[in-house]
Write a protein that holds these residues in place. Structure first.
Motif: not given
Length: 76
Positions: A5-10, A18-21, A39-41, A67-76
């Motif tokens: 997890e720490r490597d992905i977050v880095a 600025d992201a909250d992950i 993220s505001e970006q 191997h696998a990553l499900a994503l949920e992205t949004r703005t603040p």
């Protein structure tokens, strides 16, 4: 090979400082993740463009160490 997890977050923070992950290990194996990224970006970008930004941040790790990553992205 799994990715911690720490490597992905880095990697994500390098591109989206600025992201909250929030990382969720879906299978308990550090190999199937869900990332909730705020993220505001992302403002003004389509969902596809938001996800492309995340995948670019992960580079060649996606499909290899990660191997696998499900994503949920949004703005603040």
């Amino acid at each position: 090979m799994a990715m911690a997890e720490r490597d992905i977050v880095a990697l994500l923070k390098a591109v989206l400082p600025d992201a909250d992950i929030e990382m969720i290990d879906l299978a308990g194996d550090n190999d199937h993740w869900k990332a909730v990224i705020v993220s505001e970006q992302f403002r003004g970008l389509s969902r596809v463009a938001q996800h492309q930004l995340v995948y670019r941040a992960l580079g060649d790790k996606m499909g290899g160490e990660l191997h696998a990553l499900a994503l949920e992205t949004r703005t603040p």
